[in-house]
Design a protein around this motif. Structure first.
Motif, PDB file in Angstrom:
ATOM      1  N   ILE A   1       1.002  -1.511   0.059  1.00 40.06           N
ATOM      2  CA  ILE A   1       0.160   0.049  -0.011  1.00 40.06           C
ATOM      3  C   ILE A   1       0.492   1.426   0.037  1.00 40.06           C
ATOM      4  O   ILE A   1       0.536   1.427  -0.903  1.00 40.06           O
ATOM      5  CB  ILE A   1      -1.031  -0.085   0.836  1.00 40.06           C
ATOM      6  CG1 ILE A   1      -1.702  -1.363   1.059  1.00 40.06           C
ATOM      7  CG2 ILE A   1      -1.739   1.357   0.959  1.00 40.06           C
ATOM      8  CD1 ILE A   1      -3.392  -1.079   0.310  1.00 40.06           C
ATOM      9  N   VAL A   2       1.723   1.309   0.933  1.00 40.95           N
ATOM     10  CA  VAL A   2       3.242   2.485   0.872  1.00 40.95           C
ATOM     11  C   VAL A   2       3.181   2.730  -0.772  1.00 40.95           C
ATOM     12  O   VAL A   2       3.338   4.034  -1.197  1.00 40.95           O
ATOM     13  CB  VAL A   2       4.086   2.290   1.899  1.00 40.95           C
ATOM     14  CG1 VAL A   2       5.351   3.360   1.749  1.00 40.95           C
ATOM     15  CG2 VAL A   2       3.324   1.530   3.721  1.00 40.95           C
ATOM     16  N   GLU A   3       3.880   1.666  -1.477  1.00 45.54           N
ATOM     17  CA  GLU A   3       4.822   1.646  -2.686  1.00 45.54           C
ATOM     18  C   GLU A   3       3.418   2.659  -3.630  1.00 45.54           C
ATOM     19  O   GLU A   3       3.584   3.134  -4.261  1.00 45.54           O
ATOM     20  CB  GLU A   3       4.845   0.594  -3.305  1.00 45.54           C
ATOM     21  CG  GLU A   3       6.117   0.267  -2.300  1.00 45.54           C
ATOM     22  CD  GLU A   3       5.999  -0.290  -1.464  1.00 45.54           C
ATOM     23  OE1 GLU A   3       6.644  -0.794  -0.052  1.00 45.54           O
ATOM     24  OE2 GLU A   3       4.795  -0.615  -0.790  1.00 45.54           O
ATOM     25  N   MET A   4       1.910   1.869  -3.506  1.00 45.99           N
ATOM     26  CA  MET A   4       0.808   2.710  -4.178  1.00 45.99           C
ATOM     27  C   MET A   4       0.680   4.252  -4.322  1.00 45.99           C
ATOM     28  O   MET A   4       0.753   4.962  -5.429  1.00 45.99           O
ATOM     29  CB  MET A   4      -0.453   1.910  -4.229  1.00 45.99           C
ATOM     30  CG  MET A   4      -0.113   0.474  -4.800  1.00 45.99           C
ATOM     31  SD  MET A   4      -1.753  -0.462  -4.277  1.00 45.99           S
ATOM     32  CE  MET A   4      -1.209  -1.891  -4.087  1.00 45.99           C
ATOM     33  N   THR A   5       1.101   4.247  -2.773  1.00 45.58           N
ATOM     34  CA  THR A   5       0.324   5.719  -2.396  1.00 45.58           C
ATOM     35  C   THR A   5       1.667   6.811  -3.308  1.00 45.58           C
ATOM     36  O   THR A   5       1.423   7.948  -3.197  1.00 45.58           O
ATOM     37  CB  THR A   5       0.467   5.637  -0.994  1.00 45.58           C
ATOM     38  OG1 THR A   5       1.493   5.521  -0.485  1.00 45.58           O
ATOM     39  CG2 THR A   5      -1.528   5.313  -0.248  1.00 45.58           C
ATOM     40  N   GLU A   6       3.148   5.868  -3.087  1.00 43.66           N
ATOM     41  CA  GLU A   6       4.047   7.039  -2.895  1.00 43.66           C
ATOM     42  C   GLU A   6       4.159   6.866  -4.815  1.00 43.66           C
ATOM     43  O   GLU A   6       4.168   8.440  -5.012  1.00 43.66           O
ATOM     44  CB  GLU A   6       5.335   6.280  -3.098  1.00 43.66           C
ATOM     45  CG  GLU A   6       5.471   6.137  -1.524  1.00 43.66           C
ATOM     46  CD  GLU A   6       7.241   5.872  -0.828  1.00 43.66           C
ATOM     47  OE1 GLU A   6       7.264   4.800  -2.315  1.00 43.66           O
ATOM     48  OE2 GLU A   6       7.174   5.391   0.507  1.00 43.66           O
ATOM     49  N   ILE A   7       3.738   6.846  -5.488  1.00 44.81           N
ATOM     50  CA  ILE A   7       3.086   5.961  -7.149  1.00 44.81           C
ATOM     51  C   ILE A   7       1.930   7.685  -7.090  1.00 44.81           C
ATOM     52  O   ILE A   7       2.278   8.274  -8.258  1.00 44.81           O
ATOM     53  CB  ILE A   7       3.129   5.490  -7.745  1.00 44.81           C
ATOM     54  CG1 ILE A   7       4.216   4.332  -7.612  1.00 44.81           C
ATOM     55  CG2 ILE A   7       2.756   5.442  -9.249  1.00 44.81           C
ATOM     56  CD1 ILE A   7       3.934   3.136  -8.028  1.00 44.81           C
ATOM     57  N   ILE A   8       1.415   7.524  -6.369  1.00 51.08           N
ATOM     58  CA  ILE A   8      -0.259   8.548  -6.458  1.00 51.08           C
ATOM     59  C   ILE A   8       0.123   9.955  -6.557  1.00 51.08           C
ATOM     60  O   ILE A   8      -0.406  10.679  -7.602  1.00 51.08           O
ATOM     61  CB  ILE A   8      -1.374   7.396  -6.058  1.00 51.08           C
ATOM     62  CG1 ILE A   8      -1.339   6.660  -6.751  1.00 51.08           C
ATOM     63  CG2 ILE A   8      -2.472   8.833  -5.567  1.00 51.08           C
ATOM     64  CD1 ILE A   8      -2.662   5.561  -5.205  1.00 51.08           C
TER      65      ILE A   8
END
Length: 463
Positions: free
Chosen positions: A131-138
């Motif tokens: 999830i952390v990696e997803m929010t960073e891309i967003i």
């Protein structure tokens, strides 16, 4: 690195077959979209597992086992998973209930594909662990103008990307919202897709800069491929149905977040699967799971060994549609029954088979050549080592059945059942039992009792 023919692969992105040239021969990287673990995997899920396992094996042969990285994800954020978690575990906090549901189905998936002869991937990330990696891309996409916040959602702005649609070759103004994308008034463009959506109290959620919510479908794979393979990698695979919108949107997110020309250099997609000539669906009554095929009599009145299922898949080229049928399984079973038992050693795989596999995974020609090797191996013990090495490369090395008291009793019981079928002139069912035992390496020999004249059957392990 072994002497291997030049590898050519069909690239969905370019619509051409061309020579494969890895970014780094010391670390060839492949990502494949894995299962959404809300239920037991069906036979359609087995096709990409087998196809890309075959490619994984070929790449490991060509570049060395330690020089290939294969990531296949587990999707455990999904509306169907949420619903099942609420139904099956009403007393647990929802996120815990989701893990309880998905761990069971994930474990079953691993057991199923192992029986199909699939190697474990190098990495198997879960969406909920990234999830952390997803929010960073967003956050990157919002920061560089490729995404926007509207009505509590974060959406990707498709018109912000000049060449959106390269993979599917669908012009933006002709595209319609696809799976899991709702056309709402808050979208700038109908094709804009969700990166993050808010969660209600009875939905799973994680804290984010935009409120408690959960990721959209597509962002998961962009985050996991980036984490394990980098901004740009060699091969991305999956089923034909994922080209649009899933893979198209993965490309958009990843390229715009990382400022790259491509996400993956080669995109590969396996063809559709039908069952007995019809699209597989529960409403058609032809929906069948891998587990059911392996362990029940739901398909054709009997269970099927994993090697039979694998060979039946490989007998059709991966890009072609496949009709998964009892007839095809019986054909694969008869073929396997003619192959000798062997153990893999130091011999090199057969050049004809390697040439076939190196031509865009032509497993049809590879299986034909392997069968010719099997026939030669029966007559020439020195050819058996080459056959074994080649069959092992394809995940089709015939294994000698381990006989203990329980197995022997089970074989005797099946033979007794077959004799009763023959007495009743039910030859079809009798032949099914014989064929099932043959596929497992048990050869039957019918004769007559010298005293009573009645039919008797003896058996031996042939492979």
């Amino acid at each position: 690195m072994d002497a291997t023919p030049e590898l050519k692969l069909y690239n969905t992105l370019t619509r051409e077959k061309s020579v494969f040239s890895p970014i780094d021969p010391n670390n060839v990287r492949m990502y494949v979209c894995g299962p959404t673990v809300y239920d037991f995997a069906h036979i359609g899920n087995a096709r990409p597992a087998i196809v890309f396992d075959m490619l994984f094996r070929l790449l490991r042969h060509a570049y060395g086992e330690d020089h290939v990285t294969y990531a296949r994800n587990i999707t455990d954020v999904d509306d169907k998973i949420n619903a099942r978690a609420l139904r099956d575990h009403p007393g647990l906090p929802l996120n815990e209930a989701i893990r309880a549901v998905t761990e069971k189905t994930e474990t079953q998936y691993h057991a199923d594909v192992a029986e199909l002869g699939c190697l474990e991937p190098s990495f198997e990330p879960r969406a909920t662990d990234n999830i952390v990696e997803m929010t960073e891309i967003i956050e990157k996409l919002i920061g560089n103008g490729h995404a926007y916040v509207a009505s509590g959602e974060v959406l990707f702005d498709t018109k912000s990307m000049a060449d959106y649609g390269q993979l599917s070759k669908r012009p933006l103004d002709e595209q319609q919202a696809g799976a899991r994308i709702a056309v709402d008034a808050h979208k700038k463009n109908p094709g804009d897709f969700v990166l993050w959506k808010l969660s209600s109290h009875n939905e799973p959620g994680w804290e984010s800069p935009w409120g408690r919510g959960r990721p959209g479908w597509h962002i998961e794979c962009s985050a996991m491929s980036k984490r394990y393979l980098g901004d740009v990698f060699d091969i991305h695979g999956g089923g034909l149905d994922l080209i649009f919108p899933h893979h198209e949107n993965e490309i958009a997110q990843s390229r715009c977040a990382h400022g790259t020309e491509v996400m993956a250099n080669v995109w590969m997609h396996n063809g559709f699967l039908q069952v007995e000539g019809r699209k597989m669906s529960k409403s058609e009554g032809n929906f069948v799971t891998i587990h059911e095929l392996l362990h029940t009599d739901i398909f054709g009145g009997r269970s099927w060994p994993g090697q039979v299922l694998r060979l039946a898949m490989l007998m059709t080229h991966y890009r072609e549609p496949i009709d998964f049928s009892i007839k095809r399984l019986e054909e694969a079973e008869r073929l396997l029954a003619k192959w000798p038992a062997a153990e893999a050693g130091d011999a090199a795989p057969d050049e004809t088979v390697l040439n076939a596999l190196s031509d865009d995974l032509n497993t049809v020609a590879a299986v034909q050549a392997l069968h010719a090797l099997a026939q030669a191996a029966h007559a020439d013990p020195t050819a058996r080592a080459v056959f074994a090495a080649t069959a092992d490369l394809l995940g089709l090395l015939p294994k000698k059945m381990e006989i203990d008291e329980a197995v022997a009793s089970a074989v005797d019981a099946l033979i007794a059942m077959r004799l009763e079928m023959l007495k009743a002139k039910n030859f079809t069912e009798a032949d099914k039992i014989r064929d099932e035992l043959t596929a497992k390496g048990i050869q039957l020999k019918d004769g007559k009792d010298p005293v009573t004249g009645e039919r008797v059957t003896t058996w031996e392990v042939k492979r």
